[in-house]
Design a protein around this motif. Structure first.
Motif, mmCIF file in Angstrom:
data_model
loop_
_atom_site.group_PDB
_atom_site.id
_atom_site.type_symbol
_atom_site.label_atom_id
_atom_site.label_comp_id
_atom_site.label_asym_id
_atom_site.label_seq_id
_atom_site.Cartn_x
_atom_site.Cartn_y
_atom_site.Cartn_z
ATOM 1 N N GLN A 135 3.420 -25.407 -19.970
ATOM 2 C CA GLN A 135 2.681 -24.407 -20.752
ATOM 3 C C GLN A 135 3.126 -23.014 -20.321
ATOM 4 O O GLN A 135 3.400 -22.793 -19.147
ATOM 5 C CB GLN A 135 1.169 -24.527 -20.490
ATOM 6 N N TYR A 136 3.160 -22.081 -21.243
ATOM 7 C CA TYR A 136 3.402 -20.692 -20.877
ATOM 8 C C TYR A 136 2.154 -20.158 -20.180
ATOM 9 O O TYR A 136 1.043 -20.621 -20.445
ATOM 10 C CB TYR A 136 3.697 -19.837 -22.108
ATOM 11 N N ALA A 137 2.322 -19.166 -19.298
ATOM 12 C CA ALA A 137 1.186 -18.615 -18.543
ATOM 13 C C ALA A 137 1.191 -17.097 -18.625
ATOM 14 O O ALA A 137 2.259 -16.468 -18.604
ATOM 15 C CB ALA A 137 1.270 -19.040 -17.079
ATOM 16 N N TYR A 138 -0.006 -16.513 -18.719
ATOM 17 C CA TYR A 138 -0.118 -15.055 -18.659
ATOM 18 C C TYR A 138 0.156 -14.581 -17.243
ATOM 19 O O TYR A 138 -0.201 -15.243 -16.270
ATOM 20 C CB TYR A 138 -1.523 -14.592 -19.049
ATOM 21 N N LEU A 139 0.772 -13.411 -17.132
ATOM 22 C CA LEU A 139 0.990 -12.751 -15.847
ATOM 23 C C LEU A 139 0.096 -11.512 -15.782
ATOM 24 O O LEU A 139 -0.356 -11.009 -16.813
ATOM 25 C CB LEU A 139 2.459 -12.357 -15.686
ATOM 26 N N GLY A 140 -0.120 -11.008 -14.588
ATOM 27 C CA GLY A 140 -0.957 -9.820 -14.393
ATOM 28 C C GLY A 140 -0.193 -8.542 -14.672
ATOM 29 O O GLY A 140 -0.117 -7.655 -13.825
ATOM 30 N N ILE A 141 0.374 -8.473 -15.857
ATOM 31 C CA ILE A 141 1.201 -7.339 -16.283
ATOM 32 C C ILE A 141 0.801 -6.984 -17.713
ATOM 33 O O ILE A 141 0.615 -7.876 -18.543
ATOM 34 C CB ILE A 141 2.703 -7.716 -16.243
ATOM 35 N N LYS A 142 0.668 -5.682 -17.998
ATOM 36 C CA LYS A 142 0.330 -5.232 -19.358
ATOM 37 C C LYS A 142 1.151 -4.006 -19.721
ATOM 38 O O LYS A 142 1.605 -3.267 -18.856
ATOM 39 C CB LYS A 142 -1.161 -4.903 -19.471
ATOM 40 N N GLU A 143 1.291 -3.806 -21.020
ATOM 41 C CA GLU A 143 1.999 -2.637 -21.523
ATOM 42 C C GLU A 143 1.126 -1.402 -21.361
ATOM 43 O O GLU A 143 -0.073 -1.427 -21.639
ATOM 44 C CB GLU A 143 2.351 -2.838 -22.996
ATOM 45 N N GLY A 144 1.734 -0.323 -20.891
ATOM 46 C CA GLY A 144 1.007 0.929 -20.723
ATOM 47 C C GLY A 144 0.877 1.690 -22.036
ATOM 48 O O GLY A 144 1.111 1.148 -23.119
ATOM 49 N N GLU A 145 0.534 2.952 -21.940
ATOM 50 C CA GLU A 145 0.372 3.804 -23.128
ATOM 51 C C GLU A 145 1.694 3.990 -23.872
ATOM 52 O O GLU A 145 1.721 4.092 -25.096
ATOM 53 C CB GLU A 145 -0.188 5.174 -22.720
ATOM 54 N N THR A 146 2.795 4.035 -23.135
ATOM 55 C CA THR A 146 4.111 4.191 -23.758
ATOM 56 C C THR A 146 4.649 2.822 -24.158
ATOM 57 O O THR A 146 4.794 1.941 -23.303
ATOM 58 C CB THR A 146 5.093 4.857 -22.773
ATOM 59 N N PRO A 147 4.911 2.582 -25.445
ATOM 60 C CA PRO A 147 5.445 1.287 -25.876
ATOM 61 C C PRO A 147 6.702 0.902 -25.096
ATOM 62 O O PRO A 147 7.583 1.727 -24.863
ATOM 63 C CB PRO A 147 5.752 1.506 -27.365
ATOM 64 N N GLY A 148 6.737 -0.334 -24.671
ATOM 65 C CA GLY A 148 7.877 -0.848 -23.923
ATOM 66 C C GLY A 148 7.829 -0.599 -22.433
ATOM 67 O O GLY A 148 8.666 -1.085 -21.690
#
Length: 200
Positions: A135-148
């Motif tokens: 299964q794919y798993a979420y990581l503790g990483i998110k996109e900030g205010e700036t795309p990419g």
């Protein structure tokens, strides 16, 4: 002859009871109330007690460290699933597939956070949990205010990445990051169900 280590037994027992009974491990910085331990200066002239001359560690520091370690292990055991260790981190999964917010909530409730690999060893440890579940798993990483521009969920910039070829490519529409079953990463929407993998 009573040694310093035998003085620690009642303190450690009180610590275990406090950590388990009060369920106050995550986020708690207060020490439990325990009986006072004898200090070196208090024991001068008492031939029935002996402490090593090189003892420089404050008993309360020892107890605080033990409490931290016990609470971390308790959090891992609560998940009752796969467990891997890499460096100072412990990674574990309960085997459940949920959206990003629910996965993060489960990890925080257990006293940890979502898995955030910061080097190849940690990425391989997370992968060793992801692969058997297929299964794919979420990581503790998110996109900030700036795309990419992605960051760890604590706001720090990424110090290590393992993006799949041509990723990330969501350009602001895919705010979360998932790990594929080959260990590479992809940006993805946060409302899909993915495997929960926590770190402690």
């Amino acid at each position: 002859m009573l040694s310093y280590s035998s003085c620690m037994i009642p303190a450690v027992a009180a610590l275990l009871v406090t950590c388990h009974a009060l369920r106050e491990c995550p986020g708690n910085t207060e020490l439990p109330e325990i009986p006072a331990l004898p200090q070196r200066d208090d024991l001068k002239g008492q031939s029935h007690l002996s402490l090593p001359n090189s003892l420089d560690t404050d008993p309360l520091d020892v107890i605080a460290d033990l409490k931290h370690r016990l609470c971390r292990l308790e959090g891992v055991l609560v998940l009752n699933g796969k467990i891997r260790k890499a460096g100072d981190k412990i990674f574990a999964s309960n085997g459940k597939k949920v959206d990003f917010a629910s996965a993060l909530g489960s990890c925080e409730e257990a006293g940890g956070t979502l898995a955030t690999p910061m080097n190849e060893e940690e990425n391989q440890a997370v992968l060793s949990i992801v692969k058997p579940y297929n299964q794919y798993a979420y990581l503790g990483i998110k996109e900030g205010e700036t795309p990419g521009q992605f960051k760890y969920i604590n706001g720090m910039p990424l110090s290590y990445t393992k993006w799949y070829k041509y990723e990330p490519n969501g350009k602001g529409t895919e705010k979360c990051v998932e790990m594929y079953t080959d260990g590479t990463w992809n940006d993805k929407r946060c409302n899909l169900n993915r495997l929960t993998v926590c770190e402690f």
